[in-house]
Scaffold this active site. Structure first.
Site, PDB file in Angstrom:
ATOM      1  N   SER A   1       0.868  -1.189   0.000  1.00  0.00           N
ATOM      2  CA  SER A   1       0.000   0.000   0.000  1.00  0.00           C
ATOM      3  C   SER A   1       0.896   1.228   0.000  1.00  0.00           C
ATOM      4  CB  SER A   1      -0.862   0.012   1.262  1.00  0.00           C
ATOM      5  OG  SER A   1      -1.548   1.248   1.390  1.00  0.00           O
TER       6      SER A   1
ATOM      7  N   TYR B   1      -2.582   0.487  10.502  1.00  0.00           N
ATOM      8  CA  TYR B   1      -2.468   0.014   9.117  1.00  0.00           C
ATOM      9  C   TYR B   1      -1.125   0.427   8.505  1.00  0.00           C
ATOM     10  CZ  TYR B   1      -3.821  -0.765   4.217  1.00  0.00           C
ATOM     11  OH  TYR B   1      -3.884  -1.196   2.922  1.00  0.00           O
TER      12      TYR B   1
HETATM   13  C1  8X3 Z   1      -5.001   1.618   0.831  1.00  0.00           C
HETATM   14  C2  8X3 Z   1      -4.477   2.966   0.492  1.00  0.00           C
HETATM   15  O1  8X3 Z   1      -4.384   5.438   1.128  1.00  0.00           O
HETATM   16  O2  8X3 Z   1      -6.080   4.086   2.244  1.00  0.00           O
HETATM   17  O3  8X3 Z   1      -4.012   0.711   1.092  1.00  0.00           O
HETATM   18  O4  8X3 Z   1      -3.756   3.841   2.830  1.00  0.00           O
HETATM   19  S1  8X3 Z   1      -4.679   4.107   1.742  1.00  0.00           S
END
Ligand code: 8X3
Length: 249
Positions: free
Chosen positions: A132, A145
């Site tokens: 990502s 995340y």
């Molecule tokens: C997804 C992209 O910009 O939401 O992995 O982190 S973001």
């Protein structure tokens, strides 16, 4: 053209399902692996060349069963993962972070460990990880995340060093804003309005097929060509928080 077996994790929806379909169209025998068997069976029935296998990337026994079912494989797409929650670090729920690290990081590590022998048995293997932009940048409310995706980006780089001299390519595809049915919905804990707002006024977010296209590009290069990292964002997105919108929600 027969290209060998490609295993795709997280194949029940979104980027994983699109990648399974695209790699089957490219001539791979695709093993579509995920927890939700009903969705996988639908995917497998939708076109030839896709076989459904139930897999939980956080359960070693499930991973071992997948590995035991495979001989040599050409491609492993480690795609399972996702984001949960938007709280600040100060307010984050440790269980969410545990779940994100389990699927996005340890899931990749454990599936890769289990399938590496099969990747090395054939003519040459290729490990692809769906990373990502969150693995290369951080943003407020994304700590669990972004830290997990930074970790997996480091794992990818480390793997490439450790596998140097062996016939296994290692690629990270790092998408920005991709409009899929579930990614933002899970991040916002099922709040549909909040999830939809992510894409509000964005003329053309990326689609799962756009990322499948990038993965297909990487894995169909000649065997001596290693695409290390593909960072892919929609034209409207200059950074995670810098998105051009034609309307405001
Ligand atoms: C997804 C992209 O910009 O939401 O992995 O982190 S973001």
């Amino acid at each position: 053209m027969a290209r060998g077996t490609a295993v795709v994790t997280g194949a029940s929806s979104g980027i994983g399902a699109a990648t399974a379909r695209r790699l089957a169209a490219e001539g791979f025998d695709v093993v579509a692996a995920a927890r939700r068997r009903d969705r996988l069976d639908e995917l497998a029935a939708s076109m030839p060349g896709i076989r459904a296998v139930t897999l939980d990337v956080t359960h070693p026994a499930s991973i071992a069963a997948l590995a035991a079912d495979l001989d040599d494989i050409a491609v492993l797409v480690n795609n399972a993962g996702g984001a949960i929650g938007t709280e600040s670090v100060a307010d984050a729920r440790p269980d969410d972070w545990r779940a994100m690290w389990e699927s996005n990081v340890l899931g990749v590590v454990q599936v890769t460990q289990a399938l590496l022998p099969a990747l090395e048995r054939g003519a040459g293997g290729h490990i692809v990880v769906t990373g990502s932009i969150a693995g290369h940048l951080v943003y407020e409310g994304g700590g669990g995340y972004t830290s997990a995706k930074h970790a997996v980006a480091a794992v990818v780089e480390t793997l490439r060093l450790e596998l140097n001299g062996r016939p296994v390519r290692v690629t990270e595809v790092a998408p920005g804003m991709v409009a899929t049915e579930e990614f933002s919905l899970v991040r916002y804990r099922g709040d549909r309005a909040a999830a939809d707002k992510v894409y509000a006024g964005v003329e053309a977010p990326l689609t799962a097929d756009d990322i499948a296209d990038c993965i297909a590009f990487a894995v169909t290069r000649p065997a001596h060509v290693n695409v290390d990292l593909l960072v892919v964002k929609p034209l409207a997105q200059a950074a995670p928080h810098k998105v051009h919108r034609t309307t405001t929600a």
